[in-house]
Each structure stands twice: as C-alpha cells, then as structure tokens.
Design a protein around this motif. Structure first.
Motif, PDB file in Angstrom:
ATOM      1  N   PHE A   1       0.818  -1.211   0.000  1.00  0.00           N
ATOM      2  CA  PHE A   1       0.000   0.000   0.000  1.00  0.00           C
ATOM      3  C   PHE A   1       0.850   1.258   0.000  1.00  0.00           C
ATOM      4  N   ALA A   2       2.141   1.120   0.222  1.00  0.00           N
ATOM      5  CA  ALA A   2       3.036   2.282   0.147  1.00  0.00           C
ATOM      6  C   ALA A   2       3.097   2.826  -1.273  1.00  0.00           C
ATOM      7  N   TYR A   3       2.832   1.973  -2.244  1.00  0.00           N
ATOM      8  CA  TYR A   3       2.906   2.401  -3.636  1.00  0.00           C
ATOM      9  C   TYR A   3       1.631   3.092  -4.122  1.00  0.00           C
ATOM     10  N   ALA A   4       0.519   2.865  -3.448  1.00  0.00           N
ATOM     11  CA  ALA A   4      -0.768   3.391  -3.915  1.00  0.00           C
ATOM     12  C   ALA A   4      -0.772   4.916  -4.081  1.00  0.00           C
ATOM     13  N   PRO A   5      -0.373   5.708  -3.077  1.00  0.00           N
ATOM     14  CA  PRO A   5      -0.389   7.165  -3.282  1.00  0.00           C
ATOM     15  C   PRO A   5       0.547   7.612  -4.404  1.00  0.00           C
ATOM     16  N   ALA A   6       1.689   6.958  -4.511  1.00  0.00           N
ATOM     17  CA  ALA A   6       2.627   7.322  -5.572  1.00  0.00           C
ATOM     18  C   ALA A   6       2.047   7.004  -6.945  1.00  0.00           C
ATOM     19  N   LEU A   7       1.391   5.860  -7.073  1.00  0.00           N
ATOM     20  CA  LEU A   7       0.811   5.484  -8.369  1.00  0.00           C
ATOM     21  C   LEU A   7      -0.394   6.356  -8.724  1.00  0.00           C
ATOM     22  N   VAL A   8      -1.192   6.736  -7.732  1.00  0.00           N
ATOM     23  CA  VAL A   8      -2.342   7.597  -8.005  1.00  0.00           C
ATOM     24  C   VAL A   8      -1.873   8.979  -8.457  1.00  0.00           C
ATOM     25  N   THR A   9      -0.887   9.547  -7.761  1.00  0.00           N
ATOM     26  CA  THR A   9      -0.390  10.861  -8.192  1.00  0.00           C
ATOM     27  C   THR A   9       0.325  10.752  -9.533  1.00  0.00           C
ATOM     28  N   LEU A  10       0.981   9.619  -9.793  1.00  0.00           N
ATOM     29  CA  LEU A  10       1.611   9.433 -11.094  1.00  0.00           C
ATOM     30  C   LEU A  10       0.556   9.381 -12.199  1.00  0.00           C
ATOM     31  N   ALA A  11      -0.572   8.724 -11.927  1.00  0.00           N
ATOM     32  CA  ALA A  11      -1.661   8.685 -12.913  1.00  0.00           C
ATOM     33  C   ALA A  11      -2.199  10.082 -13.181  1.00  0.00           C
ATOM     34  N   ALA A  12      -2.359  10.873 -12.131  1.00  0.00           N
ATOM     35  CA  ALA A  12      -2.829  12.253 -12.312  1.00  0.00           C
ATOM     36  C   ALA A  12      -1.811  13.071 -13.092  1.00  0.00           C
ATOM     37  N   LEU A  13      -0.530  12.900 -12.780  1.00  0.00           N
ATOM     38  CA  LEU A  13       0.509  13.630 -13.513  1.00  0.00           C
ATOM     39  C   LEU A  13       0.534  13.231 -14.986  1.00  0.00           C
TER      40      LEU A  13
ATOM     41  N   THR B   1     -16.056  18.741 -19.034  1.00  0.00           N
ATOM     42  CA  THR B   1     -14.926  18.607 -18.114  1.00  0.00           C
ATOM     43  C   THR B   1     -14.824  17.182 -17.581  1.00  0.00           C
ATOM     44  N   PHE B   2     -15.947  16.595 -17.216  1.00  0.00           N
ATOM     45  CA  PHE B   2     -15.959  15.246 -16.671  1.00  0.00           C
ATOM     46  C   PHE B   2     -15.424  14.232 -17.671  1.00  0.00           C
ATOM     47  N   TRP B   3     -15.929  14.259 -18.887  1.00  0.00           N
ATOM     48  CA  TRP B   3     -15.505  13.258 -19.868  1.00  0.00           C
ATOM     49  C   TRP B   3     -14.076  13.468 -20.337  1.00  0.00           C
ATOM     50  N   GLN B   4     -13.653  14.720 -20.405  1.00  0.00           N
ATOM     51  CA  GLN B   4     -12.256  14.962 -20.762  1.00  0.00           C
ATOM     52  C   GLN B   4     -11.340  14.410 -19.664  1.00  0.00           C
ATOM     53  N   TRP B   5     -11.679  14.665 -18.405  1.00  0.00           N
ATOM     54  CA  TRP B   5     -10.865  14.176 -17.303  1.00  0.00           C
ATOM     55  C   TRP B   5     -10.859  12.644 -17.279  1.00  0.00           C
ATOM     56  N   ILE B   6     -12.017  12.031 -17.486  1.00  0.00           N
ATOM     57  CA  ILE B   6     -12.090  10.563 -17.498  1.00  0.00           C
ATOM     58  C   ILE B   6     -11.199   9.987 -18.596  1.00  0.00           C
TER      59      ILE B   6
ATOM     60  N   GLY C   1      -6.332   6.978 -19.740  1.00  0.00           N
ATOM     61  CA  GLY C   1      -5.072   6.861 -20.483  1.00  0.00           C
ATOM     62  C   GLY C   1      -3.884   6.818 -19.544  1.00  0.00           C
ATOM     63  N   ALA C   2      -3.904   7.669 -18.536  1.00  0.00           N
ATOM     64  CA  ALA C   2      -2.817   7.674 -17.557  1.00  0.00           C
ATOM     65  C   ALA C   2      -2.801   6.394 -16.745  1.00  0.00           C
ATOM     66  N   CYS C   3      -3.972   5.858 -16.424  1.00  0.00           N
ATOM     67  CA  CYS C   3      -4.018   4.598 -15.664  1.00  0.00           C
ATOM     68  C   CYS C   3      -3.412   3.457 -16.470  1.00  0.00           C
ATOM     69  N   LEU C   4      -3.621   3.455 -17.766  1.00  0.00           N
ATOM     70  CA  LEU C   4      -2.996   2.421 -18.610  1.00  0.00           C
ATOM     71  C   LEU C   4      -1.473   2.547 -18.555  1.00  0.00           C
ATOM     72  N   ILE C   5      -0.992   3.771 -18.597  1.00  0.00           N
ATOM     73  CA  ILE C   5       0.456   3.993 -18.518  1.00  0.00           C
ATOM     74  C   ILE C   5       0.993   3.525 -17.173  1.00  0.00           C
ATOM     75  N   VAL C   6       0.315   3.914 -16.091  1.00  0.00           N
ATOM     76  CA  VAL C   6       0.762   3.532 -14.743  1.00  0.00           C
ATOM     77  C   VAL C   6       0.675   2.027 -14.538  1.00  0.00           C
ATOM     78  N   ALA C   7      -0.362   1.391 -15.078  1.00  0.00           N
ATOM     79  CA  ALA C   7      -0.483  -0.072 -14.958  1.00  0.00           C
ATOM     80  C   ALA C   7       0.684  -0.763 -15.651  1.00  0.00           C
ATOM     81  N   ALA C   8       1.105  -0.223 -16.774  1.00  0.00           N
ATOM     82  CA  ALA C   8       2.254  -0.791 -17.473  1.00  0.00           C
ATOM     83  C   ALA C   8       3.533  -0.570 -16.667  1.00  0.00           C
ATOM     84  N   ILE C   9       3.649   0.581 -16.014  1.00  0.00           N
ATOM     85  CA  ILE C   9       4.839   0.872 -15.199  1.00  0.00           C
ATOM     86  C   ILE C   9       4.848  -0.024 -13.965  1.00  0.00           C
ATOM     87  N   ALA C  10       3.690  -0.185 -13.324  1.00  0.00           N
ATOM     88  CA  ALA C  10       3.599  -0.951 -12.078  1.00  0.00           C
ATOM     89  C   ALA C  10       3.788  -2.441 -12.302  1.00  0.00           C
ATOM     90  N   LYS C  11       3.499  -2.904 -13.493  1.00  0.00           N
ATOM     91  CA  LYS C  11       3.607  -4.335 -13.771  1.00  0.00           C
ATOM     92  C   LYS C  11       5.052  -4.711 -13.795  1.00  0.00           C
TER      93      LYS C  11
END
Length: 115
Positions: A44-56, A95-100, A105-115
């Motif tokens: 769970f130490a990685y969760a905040p880092a991965l969430v902020t990475l997805a936002a970035l 705004t909602f759909w653009q953010w989603i 897209g960022a979650c796909l990138i982070v999932a690839a990094i986290a794997k």
C-alpha cells in the motif's frame, strides 16, 4: 516558435503549472521506496505514488495535446467566451468526460509501469 524561446514548449508549461503536484508525487515516491515505510504498510506504500503518477500523466497528456488547440484559445480569450456561452451542465459534462479520458489513459500507462 523562435529557436531561443523554449519556454512555450508544452513540457515547460507543464512543469510551470504542475510543479506542486510533481513535488507531492516525488514525496510519495521517496516514501514508497523507503524500506521502513514498506515494511510497515506493505504494497500500500505504492498506492499514493501510483495515483499521483496517474494524475501527472493525465495532466501531461492534456497539456501536450491541448497546447496548440484549446490552450492557445484560452491564452487569447477565444475559448473563454465560448466556454461562458455553454450551459453549466454542458461545462460539467465536457470537463468530466475529458478528465475521465485522460485519467484512463494515464491509468494504462501507470499499470504498465507498475507491472
């Protein structure tokens, strides 16, 4: 763009706009890589880092792809007038759909990094 004017590049604008979020991610990443924190909370130490990475990543995608379109219109005022002409519910939807879209897209990138 002039060869000497590199401050208008999307990456520099991104760094200028989101330096605080980058600093927060860096703090979370440093904590996640600390052995004591990892021993205390586990993966769970990685969760905040991965969430902020997805936002970035989402903000970087938005900043790069919109630099010459909507951001250029915002800078000269055209987008602001069109945005004010929309109803409040249309603004929320856009705004909602653009953010989603960017966040997924960022979650796909982070999932690839986290794997």
């Amino acid at each position: 763009m002039k060869p000497t004017d590199m401050t208008n590049l999307p990456l520099f604008n991104y760094l200028r706009r989101y330096w605080l979020l980058i600093a927060v991610f860096s703090g979370f990443a440093i904590m996640a890589l600390n052995d004591r924190v990892f021993a205390l909370v586990g993966t769970f130490a990685y969760a905040p880092a991965l969430v902020t990475l997805a936002a970035l990543c989402a903000l970087l995608l938005r900043n790069v792809f919109n630099a010459e379109t909507s951001d250029a219109d915002v800078d000269n005022g055209l987008y602001t007038d069109a945005w004010k002409a929309l109803s409040p519910i249309e603004r929320v939807r856009l705004t909602f759909w653009q953010w989603i879209a960017y966040f997924l897209g960022a979650c796909l990138i982070v999932a690839a990094i986290a794997k």
